[in-house]
Scaffold this motif. Structure first.
Motif, PDB file in Angstrom:
ATOM      1  N   PHE A   1       0.879  -1.041   0.217  1.00  0.00           N
ATOM      2  CA  PHE A   1      -0.029  -0.060   0.001  1.00  0.00           C
ATOM      3  C   PHE A   1       0.980   1.085  -0.170  1.00  0.00           C
ATOM      4  CE2 PHE A   1      -2.371   3.470   1.944  1.00  0.00           C
ATOM      5  CZ  PHE A   1      -3.743   3.292   1.306  1.00  0.00           C
ATOM      6  N   ASP A   2       0.769   2.019  -1.064  1.00  0.00           N
ATOM      7  CA  ASP A   2       1.439   2.958  -1.068  1.00  0.00           C
ATOM      8  C   ASP A   2       0.316   4.337  -1.565  1.00  0.00           C
ATOM      9  OD1 ASP A   2       3.070   5.276  -1.806  1.00  0.00           O
ATOM     10  OD2 ASP A   2       4.425   4.483  -3.204  1.00  0.00           O
ATOM     11  N   ALA A   3       0.095   5.071  -0.585  1.00  0.00           N
ATOM     12  CA  ALA A   3      -0.891   6.021  -0.817  1.00  0.00           C
ATOM     13  C   ALA A   3      -0.647   7.225  -1.770  1.00  0.00           C
ATOM     14  CB  ALA A   3      -1.107   6.516   0.630  1.00  0.00           C
ATOM     15  N   GLY A   4       0.724   7.381  -1.898  1.00  0.00           N
ATOM     16  CA  GLY A   4       1.102   8.325  -2.698  1.00  0.00           C
ATOM     17  C   GLY A   4       0.851   8.022  -4.267  1.00  0.00           C
ATOM     18  N   THR A   5       0.573   6.884  -4.682  1.00  0.00           N
ATOM     19  CA  THR A   5       0.316   6.258  -5.916  1.00  0.00           C
ATOM     20  C   THR A   5      -1.081   6.746  -6.342  1.00  0.00           C
ATOM     21  OG1 THR A   5      -0.244   4.063  -5.392  1.00  0.00           O
ATOM     22  CG2 THR A   5       2.054   4.451  -5.847  1.00  0.00           C
ATOM     23  N   LEU A   6      -1.858   7.209  -5.598  1.00  0.00           N
ATOM     24  CA  LEU A   6      -3.303   7.299  -5.950  1.00  0.00           C
ATOM     25  C   LEU A   6      -3.319   8.772  -6.134  1.00  0.00           C
ATOM     26  CD1 LEU A   6      -5.181   5.125  -3.178  1.00  0.00           C
ATOM     27  CD2 LEU A   6      -4.855   4.585  -5.462  1.00  0.00           C
ATOM     28  N   ALA A   7      -2.825   9.212  -7.111  1.00  0.00           N
ATOM     29  CA  ALA A   7      -2.659  10.582  -7.670  1.00  0.00           C
ATOM     30  C   ALA A   7      -3.405  10.807  -8.858  1.00  0.00           C
ATOM     31  CB  ALA A   7      -1.320  10.961  -7.846  1.00  0.00           C
ATOM     32  N   HIS A   8      -4.068   9.908  -9.650  1.00  0.00           N
ATOM     33  CA  HIS A   8      -4.866  10.445 -10.573  1.00  0.00           C
ATOM     34  C   HIS A   8      -6.071  11.259 -10.385  1.00  0.00           C
ATOM     35  CE1 HIS A   8      -7.573   9.722 -14.103  1.00  0.00           C
ATOM     36  NE2 HIS A   8      -6.425   9.422 -14.909  1.00  0.00           N
ATOM     37  N   GLU A   9      -6.611  12.211 -11.214  1.00  0.00           N
ATOM     38  CA  GLU A   9      -7.536  13.120 -10.850  1.00  0.00           C
ATOM     39  C   GLU A   9      -8.625  12.176 -10.528  1.00  0.00           C
ATOM     40  OE1 GLU A   9     -10.558  16.203 -12.999  1.00  0.00           O
ATOM     41  OE2 GLU A   9      -8.687  15.539 -13.887  1.00  0.00           O
ATOM     42  N   SER A  10      -9.064  11.021 -11.138  1.00  0.00           N
ATOM     43  CA  SER A  10     -10.209  10.406 -10.824  1.00  0.00           C
ATOM     44  C   SER A  10     -10.197   9.622  -9.494  1.00  0.00           C
ATOM     45  CB  SER A  10     -10.720   9.331 -12.055  1.00  0.00           C
ATOM     46  OG  SER A  10      -9.498   8.276 -11.544  1.00  0.00           O
ATOM     47  N   GLU A  11      -8.857   9.366  -9.004  1.00  0.00           N
ATOM     48  CA  GLU A  11      -8.798   8.696  -7.854  1.00  0.00           C
ATOM     49  C   GLU A  11      -8.968   9.620  -6.457  1.00  0.00           C
ATOM     50  OE1 GLU A  11      -5.704   5.206  -8.863  1.00  0.00           O
ATOM     51  OE2 GLU A  11      -4.754   7.268  -8.683  1.00  0.00           O
ATOM     52  N   THR A  12      -8.564  11.050  -6.843  1.00  0.00           N
ATOM     53  CA  THR A  12      -8.758  12.114  -5.652  1.00  0.00           C
ATOM     54  C   THR A  12     -10.164  12.476  -5.492  1.00  0.00           C
ATOM     55  OG1 THR A  12      -8.176  13.924  -7.396  1.00  0.00           O
ATOM     56  CG2 THR A  12      -6.527  12.940  -5.882  1.00  0.00           C
ATOM     57  N   GLU A  13     -10.880  12.444  -6.763  1.00  0.00           N
ATOM     58  CA  GLU A  13     -12.295  12.584  -6.496  1.00  0.00           C
ATOM     59  C   GLU A  13     -13.265  11.545  -5.855  1.00  0.00           C
ATOM     60  OE1 GLU A  13     -16.216  12.238  -9.806  1.00  0.00           O
ATOM     61  OE2 GLU A  13     -14.314  12.730 -10.478  1.00  0.00           O
ATOM     62  N   LEU A  14     -12.710  10.170  -6.145  1.00  0.00           N
ATOM     63  CA  LEU A  14     -13.282   9.137  -5.681  1.00  0.00           C
ATOM     64  C   LEU A  14     -13.148   9.114  -4.155  1.00  0.00           C
ATOM     65  CD1 LEU A  14     -14.979   6.512  -5.614  1.00  0.00           C
ATOM     66  CD2 LEU A  14     -12.939   5.277  -6.195  1.00  0.00           C
ATOM     67  N   LEU A  15     -11.824   9.247  -3.781  1.00  0.00           N
ATOM     68  CA  LEU A  15     -11.561   9.652  -2.226  1.00  0.00           C
ATOM     69  C   LEU A  15     -12.216  10.503  -1.711  1.00  0.00           C
ATOM     70  CD1 LEU A  15      -7.567   8.809  -2.630  1.00  0.00           C
ATOM     71  CD2 LEU A  15      -9.209   7.445  -1.363  1.00  0.00           C
ATOM     72  N   ALA A  16     -12.574  11.577  -2.020  1.00  0.00           N
ATOM     73  CA  ALA A  16     -13.016  12.704  -1.348  1.00  0.00           C
ATOM     74  C   ALA A  16     -14.713  12.545  -1.158  1.00  0.00           C
ATOM     75  CB  ALA A  16     -12.985  14.063  -2.409  1.00  0.00           C
TER      76      ALA A  16
END
Length: 549
Positions: A452-467
């Motif tokens: 698990f490397d949280a920093g790899t979740l950097a795609h725009e769709s990933e930040t949107e989903l996480l939010a």
């Protein structure tokens, strides 16, 4: 970092500024953060400076500037900008934002729960249909909304008792018994009675249980039809609700309030307290003194208690059982009950806030663009069974819970059986099933949760989903606060849409013969976090979360 954690961090910065003497103000109990509509404005925003600066005797932008410097030192905060008159726009670093995925998976079914209502003992009364016929569409709406609301209250930490008020006292039961007797004697229904196939069916069932019921005078026969028929009808109601996923903790019999003398005893108590007065040969509750628009007759001029007398005794019974909030879910024709029930509680010496009434509006069924009005069982009344037969339990519950209860709604039966994105329950359930399929495919491709490397979740769709996943707990809390289960349903649709866009943009499994990298394993965590939140939310609505569709 969750929105709640960010909110706590901002509040901590404010308190530090107060302690250091930079700001002179009493900090609020909480700070709200919201997702900006424009992503260029950051991941989260707060208007705390606009809310508090005036009390501190400061310009909001100057106030925001003092917070900005402290907030930029918080771990996980990448940058803070001041916008407009004093908004704080906050960008989290990718690692802080992505850590939420692991937090959700680790938290599991508890994600979204809280203890914000842990001090509340809630009596939630809903449906409470007269045992004189099947549950109609309005009662079906309350079954879906009430049960969802109970689940949401429990998720917020409250102790909830689901209660059904069994109306087995009064003229409606007399009409029901007369209607059964007429049907058994193959006579037309009484002018003020009940009709429909269900009356014929129940009359036949009474005859099978008591074959000699007609071998006596009409009064005795009617009494047997009343006793057996009401029991059979209520058994059918319980079975229908259970099949709909709704069960009650307490079935309270109205008649018990009269048989054990509770009504008479309470009315005498109110006379002695001065809350009742005599006029025009009747006894009246001084309900206008407690916010009602008019005083209410409690004991009629013939000496019989009015219907509100039972309501007053019922409120006292609930309060005697220790409930801090007594919530009634009533139909559109019960607007007058709001003030009178609160007034009754106040007259009994309790806070009017211990009683709350939600009024539900009408539901219309539409098929091929036309209203559906006929029922196989109940003549012109559409029943719970009619709706479930048409679209199934999941679609019925979801469709009824996804609208504010105080709005009229049209339920499109054609839409609710479609397997398309236009069908909201299919859209959400398919997102859950798709995420389960993605996890199965990942396992087959050797992608697991070992990294698990949280920093790899950097795609725009990933930040949107996480939010959107991060906002879920506050949506549940607000649904409980405002008594609005539809907030959960609408947010699940937002999450589903965000997940579908992410799924189309970011691969969990590697391409071809490539080895799984850290980003693949980490995306599986995000996928599984979405599965968890969608499952949790559907569970609050009493809707299944299928793994395959």
């Amino acid at each position: 970092m969750t929105p709640e954690e960010l909110s706590s961090a901002i509040l901590s910065c404010l308190r530090d500024a107060v302690s250091a003497g930079d700001i002179n103000v009493d900090p609020p109990a909480e700070v709200r953060v919201e997702r900006p509509k424009n992503r260029d404005h950051g991941d989260w925003a707060t208007n705390i400076a606009l809310q508090v600066a005036k009390r501190a005797g400061m310009n909001p932008r100057d106030f925001a500037s003092l917070l900005k410097g402290r907030l930029e030192e918080v771990d996980g905060v990448a940058s803070v900008d001041i916008a407009g008159p004093g908004f704080l726009n906050i960008v989290l670093d990718a690692s802080a934002a992505g850590e939420l995925a692991r937090n959700i998976v680790d938290t599991g079914s508890s994600y979204g729960t809280s203890q914000v209502m842990s001090d509340q003992r809630i009596n939630l009364e809903f449906v409470s249909a007269n045992p004189t016929g099947p549950i109609h569409l309005g009662g079906t709406r309350w079954a879906a909304v009430g049960d969802a609301l109970a689940r949401i209250f429990e998720a917020a930490g409250a102790a909830v008792t689901r209660e059904y008020y069994f109306n087995d006292h009064g003229s409606q039961i007399d009409k029901f018994a007369r209607s059964l007797l007429a049907s058994a004697k193959e006579q037309p229904a009484p002018e003020d009675g009940y009709a429909g196939q269900y009356i014929t069916d129940i009359a036949a069932r009474v005859l099978s249980i008591a074959p000699a019921v007609l071998d006596q005078d009409d009064d005795a026969s009617q009494e047997q039809f009343r006793a057996i028929g009401v029991d059979l009808m209520f058994g059918d109601i319980k079975a229908s609700l259970h099949a709909f996923g709704v069960d009650f903790d307490v079935y309270f019999h109205e008649d018990s309030l009269h048989k054990d003398g509770a009504v008479g005893k309470l009315l005498e108590q109110l006379k002695g307290s001065g809350s009742l007065y005599s006029a025009d040969g009747a006894w009246w509750l001084r309900s206008t003194e407690f916010g009602d628009d008019k005083d209410r007759v409690v004991i009629k001029s013939d000496g019989d208690p009015a219907y509100i007398a039972g309501d007053i005794a019922y409120i006292q019974n609930k309060l005697d059982r220790g409930f801090t909030l007594n919530l009634y879910l009533l139909g559109a024709d019960h607007h007058g009950y709001v003030a009178r029930l609160k007034a009754a509680a106040a007259a009994l010496g309790h806070s009017a806030d211990s009683v709350e009434v939600l009024i539900g509006q009408m539901v219309n069924l539409v098929r091929e663009g036309k209203a559906v009005r006929m029922s196989k069982r109940a003549g012109t009344v559409v029943t719970l069974e009619d709706l479930v037969d048409a679209v199934g339990v999941d679609a019925a519950r979801y469709a009824l819970a996804r609208y504010s209860a105080d709005s009229n709604i049209d339920i499109d039966l054609d839409l609710l059986v479609k397997k398309s994105n236009d069908n909201p329950v299919f859209y959400v359930q398919y997102a859950h099933a798709r995420s389960c399929a993605a996890a199965r495919n990942a396992a087959a491709a050797g992608v697991d949760g070992s990294e698990f490397d949280a920093g790899t979740l950097a795609h725009e769709s990933e930040t949107e989903l996480l939010a959107h996943l991060g906002t879920y707990p506050s949506v549940v809390a607000q649904s409980a606060q405002f008594r609005e289960p539809h907030r959960v349903a609408r947010h699940l649709e937002v999450i589903a849409g965000s997940y579908h866009r992410w799924y189309a943009s970011c691969r969990i499994t590697p391409i071809g013969e490539q080895q799984a990298a850290a980003v693949n394993h980490t995306r599986l965590w995000l996928n599984n976090a979405t599965t968890q939140v969608l499952g949790n939310g559907l569970g609050l609505l009493g809707v299944s979360a299928p793994e395959r569709m």
